[in-house]
Design an enzyme around this catalytic site. Structure first.
Site, PDB file in Angstrom:
ATOM      1  N   CYS A 160      36.338 109.725  91.940  1.00 10.88           N
ATOM      2  CA  CYS A 160      34.887 109.949  91.940  1.00 10.88           C
ATOM      3  C   CYS A 160      34.613 111.364  92.448  1.00 10.88           C
ATOM      4  CB  CYS A 160      34.158 108.900  92.771  1.00 10.88           C
ATOM      5  SG  CYS A 160      34.786 108.714  94.459  1.00 10.88           S
ATOM      6  N   GLY A 186      36.967  96.437  95.299  1.00 10.74           N
ATOM      7  CA  GLY A 186      37.328  95.455  94.292  1.00 10.74           C
ATOM      8  C   GLY A 186      36.509  95.436  93.022  1.00 10.74           C
ATOM      9  N   LYS A 231      36.548  97.432  90.379  1.00  7.49           N
ATOM     10  CA  LYS A 231      37.383  97.649  89.195  1.00  7.49           C
ATOM     11  C   LYS A 231      38.444  96.566  89.070  1.00  7.49           C
ATOM     12  CE  LYS A 231      36.603 102.628  89.401  1.00  7.49           C
ATOM     13  NZ  LYS A 231      35.838 102.604  90.672  1.00  7.49           N
TER      14      LYS A 231
END
Length: 455
Positions: free
Chosen positions: A396, A277, A279
């Site tokens: 990522c 959560g 972002k």
């Protein structure tokens, strides 16, 4: 190496709360049972009364041993002359070698003494394991560190930097030998302690509080709202608990910056892969009017999103929904959202510094398998995005397969989308794609692509 992985006669994991006993118990779970290091270590700390200094020592031993696992295992070559029949022995040898080689302030005699105590504590009744451990460690001290010959560059770099050979080969093929060496060296340096200051508070005042409380903060070179701290522990502070900041790497926080939020309009945003959560919260902070639908395939993980939203004072703008993002196109209406974020499930190759076990659990095949999932998610979320809406894709990871190739294939499938250049607070992308490498600024590796749906 042939080891017995479990023996019913072994003692249960020690109840001792010393830093090294907790380190060994955690490493047994991670190296022998495949548990996640952060979860195992955090659970161990919850049931202990370790001081902050001892927690820091245990954390360093655990993560350092995992990080240098391949290198440390190489140091055992020629030293093991008997079958290791108790599963605590290999983790104990590795963590002891890590301390001898990398923790210069810890004398060798202290490492040997602690290893003997732990071997007796974790071993079976009347076990001779402590003699085996003691003998191997003393042999290593006499012999010293060994490395492969440098004429075999791939094997040499693999062992020296403790990265599987397939990954070294992959980096060399795509980035060249010099950049590979730079990246491999960088991922073995300590990860930064980074926080993002909420856009709902006075950033200057929070920065001053961090200074007053001894965190020695520095503004990020990548973003206006991120700060690096001299040391950890911020998760226990009032600043964190009261939602004035959150723990987030500076590269990760750039993803939401890629959107152009319109404060004059109602924004309906979809965060397709939201947990835990970070972002999602950042999106909500940027909405003058509107909401965020936070999806995750696991209901349990959505509780983390809700907890973060509440702590950061944006719970009224976030709704959670358990859903596989690959089904979003069937669940939501066409043109329902003004903006969509896909922070896709990925290999995590940009997080090798922060999550060292990733280097040992991923394979080249994973990059291709994950690409299929990533494209399926993008295909699905392209349906509920309105015309002229923005779609931001991020990972990522620093692999070509999960990033540039995904973008290329998505555009080939969806001619109504184009890449859109974007500006961040301190960076910009003129191509609509931005890759942050882990050796650039000591941050996590990240990839961001921004698409716009034609009107």
């Amino acid at each position: 190496m042939d080891r017995v992985t479990s023996l019913p006669q072994e003692k249960k994991l020690s109840t001792s709360k010393s830093a090294r006993a907790i380190s060994l118990a955690t490493l047994i779970k991670v190296l022998e049972d495949g548990s996640y290091s952060n979860i195992s270590l955090n659970n161990s700390f919850k049931n202990s009364n370790l001081s902050v200094a001892d927690q820091n020592l245990a954390t360093r031993i655990v993560y350092g041993t995992i990080q240098y696992r391949l290198f440390l295992e190489y140091q055992l070559k020629g030293l093991i002359r008997t079958k290791l029949t108790e599963r605590y022995i290999n983790p104990l040898l590795l963590m002891s070698l890590y301390q001898i080689i990398f923790l210069n302030k810890v004398p060798n005699r202290a490492v040997l003494d602690e290893a003997n105590k732990l071997a007796k504590q974790f071993g079976r009744h009347h076990s001779s394991g402590y003699r085996i451990v003691n003998g191997i460690l003393r042999s290593f001290i006499r012999r010293g560190v060994i490395l492969p010959k440098e004429n075999n560059k791939l094997e040499y770099l693999s062992v020296k930097e403790s990265v599987p050979e397939w990954l070294v080969k992959y980096f060399v093929k795509n980035l060249g030998i010099e950049r590979t060496q730079s990246i491999l060296t960088s991922i073995n340096k300590p990860a930064k302690n980074c926080v993002r200051i909420s856009s709902l508070v006075n950033a200057t005042e929070v920065f001053q509080r961090l200074k007053d409380e001894g965190y020695q903060p520095k503004w990020s070179n990548l973003s206006d709202h991120d700060v690096t701290l001299k040391h950890g522990g911020i998760g226990q502070s009032d600043l964190f608990k009261k939602g004035q900041l959150t723990i987030q790497d500076e590269a990760a926080s750039l993803v939401v910056e890629a959107f152009d939020f319109d404060k004059t309009q109602v924004e309906h945003v979809l965060d397709a892969c939201s947990a835990p959560g970070g972002k999602t919260v950042q999106i909500a902070e940027n909405l003058a009017d509107g909401d965020v639908i936070a999806l995750d395939i696991h209901e349990k993980k959505l509780r983390l999103v809700a907890e973060n939203a509440k702590r950061m004072h944006v719970a009224d703008k976030i709704k959670t929904q358990a859903c596989d993002a690959r089904k979003a196109g069937k669940i939501f209406n066409k043109g329902e959202f003004t903006k969509i974020l896909v922070d896709a499930p990925c290999s995590g190759l940009g997080l090798l510094r922060r999550k060292p076990e990733i280097r040992y659990t991923k394979s080249l095949q994973d990059l291709h398998s994950l690409q299929k999932i990533q494209l399926a998610i993008l295909d699905s979320v392209s349906v509920p995005l309105q015309k002229n809406g923005e779609l931001v894709y991020s990972t990522c990871s620093i692999s070509m397969e999960e990033n540039e190739e995904v973008v290329k294939k998505f555009l080939q499938r969806h001619s109504q989308f184009v890449l859109k250049p974007f500006k961040l607070s301190k960076l910009e992308s003129k191509t609509g794609m931005l890759k942050i490498m882990p050796d650039q600024n000591g941050n996590d590796g990240f990839f961001i692509a921004k698409f716009k749906m034609r009107g």
